[in-house]
Design a protein around this motif. Structure first.
Motif, PDB file in Angstrom:
ATOM      1  N   LEU A 212      -1.459  -8.038  -2.948  1.00  0.00           N
ATOM      2  CA  LEU A 212      -0.687  -7.842  -1.733  1.00  0.00           C
ATOM      3  C   LEU A 212      -0.190  -9.172  -1.186  1.00  0.00           C
ATOM      4  O   LEU A 212      -0.682 -10.245  -1.565  1.00  0.00           O
ATOM      5  N   SER A 213       0.754  -9.095  -0.280  1.00  0.00           N
ATOM      6  CA  SER A 213       1.363 -10.310   0.265  1.00  0.00           C
ATOM      7  C   SER A 213       0.371 -11.149   1.066  1.00  0.00           C
ATOM      8  O   SER A 213       0.583 -12.351   1.245  1.00  0.00           O
ATOM      9  N   ASP A 214      -0.711 -10.522   1.535  1.00  0.00           N
ATOM     10  CA  ASP A 214      -1.721 -11.285   2.273  1.00  0.00           C
ATOM     11  C   ASP A 214      -2.821 -11.821   1.361  1.00  0.00           C
ATOM     12  O   ASP A 214      -3.822 -12.352   1.829  1.00  0.00           O
ATOM     13  N   GLY A 215      -2.642 -11.656   0.046  1.00  0.00           N
ATOM     14  CA  GLY A 215      -3.588 -12.197  -0.917  1.00  0.00           C
ATOM     15  C   GLY A 215      -4.633 -11.220  -1.401  1.00  0.00           C
ATOM     16  O   GLY A 215      -5.356 -11.503  -2.375  1.00  0.00           O
ATOM     17  N   ARG A 216      -4.746 -10.058  -0.768  1.00  0.00           N
ATOM     18  CA  ARG A 216      -5.723  -9.079  -1.222  1.00  0.00           C
ATOM     19  C   ARG A 216      -5.375  -8.557  -2.613  1.00  0.00           C
ATOM     20  O   ARG A 216      -4.198  -8.397  -2.948  1.00  0.00           O
ATOM     21  N   ARG A 217      -6.404  -8.279  -3.387  1.00  0.00           N
ATOM     22  CA  ARG A 217      -6.209  -7.784  -4.759  1.00  0.00           C
ATOM     23  C   ARG A 217      -6.817  -6.386  -4.858  1.00  0.00           C
ATOM     24  O   ARG A 217      -8.004  -6.192  -4.569  1.00  0.00           O
ATOM     25  N   LEU A 218      -6.003  -5.419  -5.271  1.00  0.00           N
ATOM     26  CA  LEU A 218      -6.452  -4.042  -5.384  1.00  0.00           C
ATOM     27  C   LEU A 218      -6.491  -3.635  -6.847  1.00  0.00           C
ATOM     28  O   LEU A 218      -5.484  -3.774  -7.553  1.00  0.00           O
ATOM     29  N   PRO A 219      -7.639  -3.149  -7.353  1.00  0.00           N
ATOM     30  CA  PRO A 219      -7.675  -2.682  -8.745  1.00  0.00           C
ATOM     31  C   PRO A 219      -6.767  -1.472  -8.928  1.00  0.00           C
ATOM     32  O   PRO A 219      -6.659  -0.617  -8.036  1.00  0.00           O
ATOM     33  N   SER A 220      -6.103  -1.390 -10.072  1.00  0.00           N
ATOM     34  CA  SER A 220      -5.183  -0.282 -10.331  1.00  0.00           C
ATOM     35  C   SER A 220      -5.034  -0.070 -11.832  1.00  0.00           C
ATOM     36  O   SER A 220      -4.488  -0.921 -12.532  1.00  0.00           O
ATOM     37  N   ALA A 221      -5.499   1.062 -12.307  1.00  0.00           N
ATOM     38  CA  ALA A 221      -5.328   1.402 -13.717  1.00  0.00           C
ATOM     39  C   ALA A 221      -3.912   1.905 -13.995  1.00  0.00           C
ATOM     40  O   ALA A 221      -3.440   1.863 -15.131  1.00  0.00           O
ATOM     41  N   ALA A 222      -3.243   2.396 -12.958  1.00  0.00           N
ATOM     42  CA  ALA A 222      -1.847   2.821 -13.068  1.00  0.00           C
ATOM     43  C   ALA A 222      -1.210   2.652 -11.698  1.00  0.00           C
ATOM     44  O   ALA A 222      -1.703   3.201 -10.706  1.00  0.00           O
ATOM     45  N   THR A 223      -0.132   1.888 -11.646  1.00  0.00           N
ATOM     46  CA  THR A 223       0.556   1.635 -10.380  1.00  0.00           C
ATOM     47  C   THR A 223       1.840   2.451 -10.334  1.00  0.00           C
ATOM     48  O   THR A 223       2.713   2.307 -11.194  1.00  0.00           O
ATOM     49  N   VAL A 224       1.933   3.329  -9.352  1.00  0.00           N
ATOM     50  CA  VAL A 224       3.078   4.221  -9.198  1.00  0.00           C
ATOM     51  C   VAL A 224       4.009   3.630  -8.148  1.00  0.00           C
ATOM     52  O   VAL A 224       3.598   3.394  -7.009  1.00  0.00           O
ATOM     53  N   TRP A 225       5.271   3.382  -8.521  1.00  0.00           N
ATOM     54  CA  TRP A 225       6.218   2.729  -7.608  1.00  0.00           C
ATOM     55  C   TRP A 225       7.184   3.765  -7.041  1.00  0.00           C
ATOM     56  O   TRP A 225       7.957   4.376  -7.776  1.00  0.00           O
ATOM     57  N   THR A 226       7.136   3.964  -5.730  1.00  0.00           N
ATOM     58  CA  THR A 226       8.031   4.926  -5.078  1.00  0.00           C
ATOM     59  C   THR A 226       8.817   4.296  -3.936  1.00  0.00           C
ATOM     60  O   THR A 226       9.418   5.017  -3.131  1.00  0.00           O
TER      61      THR A 226
END
Length: 391
Positions: A212-226
């Motif tokens: 994220l823009s604030d530096g947070r990192r989120l685990p994601s096995a599949a990222t869905v872009w909408t």
């Protein structure tokens, strides 16, 4: 007498309705060009990715028998020669062209890794890619949905209802909804276990996480872009004037400002440079207006200006709940909504009803009807014309 040749580019909701409506005349030769051999119910793609709907129909079930289907891709419009150049085969010559190429859902080139690792959910092919990815992904693996518009909400809800661990990242959940409708959607998503990260933007996407823009990192096995819509570049690449997003510029009868033999319908139309919200609900009335503009010209009559009424926004949040956001005729949300199972039933009826409208128009061309809005559209168009004249 030689039949009037009409080519319709795009076989989505707008293109099919326009082609069917035009078939009420017996002296026209209508060709529909579409890159896929089947009709895609785009408003069901979020169901496709979890396997509870195919999101497709046979063209034979929704298209008038007199309309010729050409499965090919339009690569260029030669307005001077009145021809559409196809990827394969001979060009199609037209007397009138209906430009109904719809919209796309691209990932932004400005977000590192998004083009490689994010799965957009706006077209059948990309939805199929996502379906395959999810089939390879364990149910307990984390999924990130980027974008809190209606598509993002529906995708997050559908995935969470199947037991997926979903995080929805957005600046605002349901920005087109009123406060009550937004609360309704948020409550249901939370009940399904969706983690909401609002007021945030994605800075980069990797194979197994997003940053994220604030530096947070989120685990994601599949990222869905909408997040966000675009339109195909066919009009601009063909030398026709478009708006900033690439939608074909038209007047209020949906006639191209560069060529009176071209009319536009659906998401790719920008009447007076003030386009309507991209949606199936408004694409179909625009398609009817585009067809009526061509029919009026064939009759030597003056085409009617667009003025479709919006009646609200229907959002499914899984199969068992939804939100119906009511609106004014000019598409501005009002503080009134319906939620829960009743809303889910209405949304399903609306989805089924769109295909029913197409089939009815195929059997009885000219029968499709949609209420007209108030005077605000005329005021918006007049202001746009005055602003343009002042430049």
């Amino acid at each position: 007498m030689t039949a009037t040749r009409i080519v319709v580019i795009g076989g989505g909701y707008a293109g099919v309705l326009a082609a069917n409506r035009l078939s009420q005349r017996g002296d026209v030769d209508i060709t529909l060009v579409n890159p896929r051999p089947m009709f895609v119910e785009r408003i069901r793609l979020h169901q496709l990715i979890v396997g509870n709907h195919s999101a497709t129909d046979e063209f034979a079930s929704v298209l008038a028998e007199t309309v010729r289907l050409v499965v090919d891709t339009a690569e260029r419009i030669d307005a001077d020669a009145h021809q559409v150049h196809l990827r394969s085969g001979e060009p199609l010559t037209y007397d009138y062209l209906v430009y109904s190429v719809g919209s796309t859902a691209p990932v932004p080139a400005t977000v590192p890794g998004a083009d490689r690792f994010a799965y957009p959910l706006g077209e059948w092919e990309t939805a199929r890619h996502l379906t395959g990815r999810l089939a390879e992904t364990p149910t307990d693996a984390p999924i990130v949905v980027v974008g809190g518009g209606l598509t993002g909400i529906e995708a997050a809800g559908e995935l969470a209802e199947t037991g997926r661990h979903v995080t929805l990242v957005t600046d605002v959940v349901g920005p087109s909804l009123a406060r009550g409708g937004r609360r309704s959607v948020t409550k249901r998503l939370t009940r399904l276990g969706v983690t909401l990260v609002d007021g945030a933007a994605v800075a980069s996407v990797a194979a197994d996480h997003v940053v994220l823009s604030d530096g947070r990192r989120l685990p994601s096995a599949a990222t869905v872009w909408t997040a966000g819509f675009g339109v195909p570049g066919l009009a601009a690449e063909s030398g026709l004037r478009t708006d900033r997003l690439g939608r074909l510029l038209t007047d209020e009868t949906l006639t191209c400002i560069d060529d009176p033999s071209i009319v536009a319908a659906g998401d790719a139309a920008s009447p007076s440079g003030v386009p309507l919200r991209m949606s199936c609900q408004l694409a179909m009335p625009l398609a009817a207006c585009a067809a009526d503009t061509v029919l009026a010209r064939l009759d030597g009559a003056t085409p009617r200006a667009i003025n479709p009424a919006s009646v609200g926004q229907c959002i499914s949040v899984g199969r068992r709940a939804g939100t119906i956001q009511l609106s004014r005729f000019d598409d501005i949300a009002v503080p009134a909504h319906l939620g829960g199972r009743a809303a889910a039933a209405i949304k399903e009826a609306v989805c089924a009803g769109t295909v029913t409208f197409l089939r009815k128009e195929a059997r009885s061309p000219g029968s499709y009807f949609w209420p007209r809005g108030g005077g605000r559209r005329r005021r918006i168009a007049r202001a746009a014309h005055e602003a343009q004249a002042a430049r």
